[in-house]
Design a protein around this motif. Structure first.
Motif, mmCIF file in Angstrom:
data_model
loop_
_atom_site.group_PDB
_atom_site.id
_atom_site.type_symbol
_atom_site.label_atom_id
_atom_site.label_comp_id
_atom_site.label_asym_id
_atom_site.label_seq_id
_atom_site.Cartn_x
_atom_site.Cartn_y
_atom_site.Cartn_z
ATOM 1 N N LEU A 1 -31.074 30.356 14.730
ATOM 2 C CA LEU A 1 -32.030 29.434 13.917
ATOM 3 C C LEU A 1 -33.287 29.581 14.412
ATOM 4 O O LEU A 1 -34.325 29.440 13.699
ATOM 5 N N ALA A 2 -33.644 29.528 15.894
ATOM 6 C CA ALA A 2 -34.653 29.432 16.516
ATOM 7 C C ALA A 2 -35.465 30.868 16.278
ATOM 8 O O ALA A 2 -36.808 30.829 15.926
ATOM 9 N N ARG A 3 -34.823 32.090 16.117
ATOM 10 C CA ARG A 3 -35.402 33.321 15.779
ATOM 11 C C ARG A 3 -35.976 33.127 14.238
ATOM 12 O O ARG A 3 -36.840 33.936 13.844
ATOM 13 N N ARG A 4 -35.391 32.411 13.560
ATOM 14 C CA ARG A 4 -35.882 32.078 11.865
ATOM 15 C C ARG A 4 -37.061 31.043 12.140
ATOM 16 O O ARG A 4 -37.465 30.870 10.814
ATOM 17 N N GLY A 5 -37.583 30.655 13.188
ATOM 18 C CA GLY A 5 -38.520 29.572 13.155
ATOM 19 C C GLY A 5 -38.408 28.234 12.961
ATOM 20 O O GLY A 5 -38.975 27.468 12.626
ATOM 21 N N PHE B 1 -26.523 49.427 11.554
ATOM 22 C CA PHE B 1 -26.768 48.263 12.771
ATOM 23 C C PHE B 1 -28.283 47.836 12.948
ATOM 24 O O PHE B 1 -28.665 46.761 13.173
ATOM 25 N N GLU B 2 -29.083 49.079 13.308
ATOM 26 C CA GLU B 2 -30.343 48.775 13.694
ATOM 27 C C GLU B 2 -31.077 48.408 12.409
ATOM 28 O O GLU B 2 -32.020 47.536 12.662
ATOM 29 N N VAL B 3 -31.076 48.852 11.208
ATOM 30 C CA VAL B 3 -31.460 48.346 9.893
ATOM 31 C C VAL B 3 -31.155 46.878 9.620
ATOM 32 O O VAL B 3 -31.651 46.151 9.321
ATOM 33 N N PHE B 4 -29.736 46.607 9.813
ATOM 34 C CA PHE B 4 -29.370 45.126 9.544
ATOM 35 C C PHE B 4 -29.955 44.202 10.389
ATOM 36 O O PHE B 4 -29.969 43.052 10.143
ATOM 37 N N ALA B 5 -30.212 44.653 11.653
ATOM 38 C CA ALA B 5 -30.550 43.468 12.639
ATOM 39 C C ALA B 5 -31.553 42.651 12.585
ATOM 40 O O ALA B 5 -32.784 42.989 11.982
ATOM 41 N N GLY B 6 -31.409 41.460 12.465
ATOM 42 C CA GLY B 6 -32.577 40.306 12.006
ATOM 43 C C GLY B 6 -32.184 39.599 11.051
ATOM 44 O O GLY B 6 -30.836 39.656 10.611
ATOM 45 N N PRO B 7 -32.768 38.516 10.686
ATOM 46 C CA PRO B 7 -32.659 37.303 9.770
ATOM 47 C C PRO B 7 -32.858 37.730 8.379
ATOM 48 O O PRO B 7 -33.522 37.072 7.712
ATOM 49 N N HIS B 8 -32.371 38.726 7.961
ATOM 50 C CA HIS B 8 -32.491 39.173 6.659
ATOM 51 C C HIS B 8 -31.323 39.816 5.633
ATOM 52 O O HIS B 8 -30.413 40.117 6.360
ATOM 53 N N ASP C 1 -40.436 38.802 -3.225
ATOM 54 C CA ASP C 1 -40.744 38.159 -2.082
ATOM 55 C C ASP C 1 -39.257 37.592 -1.576
ATOM 56 O O ASP C 1 -39.086 36.307 -1.722
ATOM 57 N N VAL C 2 -38.620 38.557 -0.713
ATOM 58 C CA VAL C 2 -37.461 37.926 -0.348
ATOM 59 C C VAL C 2 -37.629 37.176 1.200
ATOM 60 O O VAL C 2 -38.195 37.757 1.808
ATOM 61 N N VAL C 3 -36.942 36.063 1.152
ATOM 62 C CA VAL C 3 -37.324 35.527 2.729
ATOM 63 C C VAL C 3 -36.662 36.381 3.790
ATOM 64 O O VAL C 3 -35.807 37.168 3.521
ATOM 65 N N GLY C 4 -37.412 36.526 4.820
ATOM 66 C CA GLY C 4 -37.023 37.510 5.688
ATOM 67 C C GLY C 4 -37.986 38.322 5.844
ATOM 68 O O GLY C 4 -39.274 38.140 5.817
#
Length: 505
Positions: free
Chosen positions: A20-24, A412-419, A440-443
């Motif tokens: 949650l925190a990495r999503r702001g 997995f490198e491409v997947f990494a992150g909140p998107h 305009d997709v979130v992330g």
């Protein structure tokens, strides 16, 4: 007012907080303990949890402090009878880079996750005991011992098997406790043992296990309980652990010292009937407890948090509503039920190990325990068609590819992150990918032109022609559809609130 208050700072709560925190989001993490835990407790991370932690940015740190390919050495009636690495096969594969369990003390994992959380400006609030909950007007008011209060849009109980959150909600925790199936655990130092193996002493009456940790003098000891003349279970102690070791192992010369943590564990098989009550959720041991055979407890909690995190973030941002949040229970409740049944079967396998001199805890090492087969094919979020080896809802496999400059890039490198990630297999997907990249997709939306020169991706996803594959933020397949079906993909993203401007009703 916070977006989310998380009660409980174990692996489940910390995983959720990091996501949650990495999503702001504005996140608070509270824990009733006055100091951070120091016991080894849950000591195994399965391959699926290692994928989760890598996505959160702590994979390399965890790997550096953990043990992999730990050999199991079994003794029966004091005599060494076998030794093997139960994770020697199948080894890392193109679609699964982690090939076995990683062993590390739970306190160390929690420390790593707290450090990651601190990088986002969030610190665990110790000595903060929840005493009351009230929900009104889409908000959750929490009361703490000493008069403290907190208001948030959502609250998540990650506070263990004796969860205060669960009790305050009045959610049932049905199941059974088998007091006759008990075990004592502790952290000790042990002189005279090879630190490169997990030592396992069995006889027909019980067992003593001593498991090492990397770069540490500490071992986790597990043993059958001691009882007094009346049959009452004695509290664990250094002298008691030494007596159990001497009884099960015979004259080894191994001396135990410096007991720093201990606990008595009883077989509990319990789970909730719901994961959500309004804007309050349950995760990890607060929602389900089961036998420790197979080491699935901590892993199941981490994966609860991984499932809930992206959904809660979209809801807290006002983009998604109850329908998306309801899929947390829809997807994870059946997994909890399966885990209770599965670990019960594994516990029976441990019982067999007591009877057969040539059999050890390798009996509980199964493909299912790796977590890579767990998916949500039944979910309302699983849409489109399947292939000969993959269905919507399944874990999205990894695959090694190359970019146009010849640089190695893994999925997995491409997947990494909140998107969300959209994979376009074949030239026929180009128009749909270009159109969706303009939304305009979130992330974040990143176009990465990858070359599947060795066809690892096509084999892992079972795709021969052209197709679009949408991957969720928790790296499960959301949708498999035709190469031109940009409208279908966009409709999915709108339904879950992942397209900017789409507010929840």
């Amino acid at each position: 007012m916070s977006d989310v208050v998380i009660v409980g700072a174990g692996p489940t709560g910390l995983t959720l907080a990091c996501e949650l925190a990495r999503r702001g989001l504005d996140v608070r993490v509270v824990d009733r303990s006055v100091a951070h835990g120091h016991g080894s407790r849950g000591k195994t991370l399965n391959p699926r949890s290692l994928e989760v932690l890598a996505d959160l940015g702590v994979g390399e740190v965890v790997a550096a402090v953990g043990l992999t390919h730990l050999r199991y050495r079994k003794y029966y009636d004091g005599v060494r009878v076998s030794e093997l690495d139960p994770f020697a096969e199948p080894g890392p594969t193109a679609d699964a880079p982690y090939d076995g369990m990683l062993f590390l003390p739970q306190w160390r994992l929690e420390e790593i996750l707290r450090d990651r959380l601190a990088a986002f400006g969030v610190k665990v609030e110790l000595g903060t005991e929840l005493t009351g909950l009230r929900q009104a007007d889409g908000k959750v008011a929490a009361a703490f011992a000493g008069g403290g209060r907190a208001e948030s849009r959502y609250l998540v109980g990650c506070d263990g098997g004796r969860s205060t959150v669960r009790k305050l909600l009045g959610v049932s925790f049905e199941g059974k406790t088998a007091s006759e199936q008990s075990m004592i655990c502790g952290d000790v130092e042990a002189d005279g043992l090879d630190p490169g193996v997990w030592h396992q002493w069995f006889d027909r009456e019980g067992a003593v296990l001593l498991s090492p940790f990397r770069d540490s003098r500490s071992w986790q000891i597990q043993a059958d309980v001691e009882r007094d003349a009346d049959g009452t279970v004695l509290e664990p102690s250094l002298a008691g652990f030494q007596r159990r070791l001497d009884l099960r192992a015979g004259e080894t010369g191994v001396r135990l010292r410096n007991l720093t943590w201990s606990s008595t564990w009883r077989v509990n098989v319990r789970m909730v009937d719901r994961y959500r009550a309004g804007n309050v959720f349950l995760a990890g041991d607060a929602a389900h407890v089961h036998p420790i055979a197979g080491g699935l407890g901590m892993n199941t909690g981490i994966q609860d948090a991984w499932n809930l995190g992206w959904k809660l973030a979209l809801a807290a941002g006002g983009r998604a509503g109850a329908e998306l949040l309801d899929t947390y229970q829809e997807e994870r409740l059946p997994i909890a039920a399966w885990t209770l049944d599965f670990t019960g079967t594994l516990l029976d396998a441990v019982g067999e190990a007591l009877e057969k001199p040539g059999v050890g805890l390798e009996k509980v090492v199964t493909d299912e325990g790796r977590g890579l087969r767990i998916g949500y094919r039944w979910s309302s979020l699983a849409r489109g068609r399947g292939t000969h080896c993959l269905e919507p809802g399944d874990r999205a496999p990894d695959a090694p590819c190359h970019d146009r400059d010849g640089r190695a890039v893994r999925f997995f490198e491409v997947f990494a992150g909140p998107h969300f990630t959209l994979l376009g297999f074949g030239a026929g997907t180009a128009a749909a990918v270009r159109r969706l990249a303009g939304e305009d997709v979130v992330g974040r939306v990143v176009e990465v032109d990858l070359i599947d020169s060795d066809r690892h991706a096509r084999r892992a996803y079972g795709i021969d022609g052209d197709a679009l594959v949408l991957v969720r933020p928790d790296n499960h397949v959301a949708m498999i559809t035709e190469a031109s079906d940009a409208d279908g993909v966009l409709g999915y993203l709108r339904d879950v609130g992942a397209v900017s401007g789409q507010q929840a009703a």
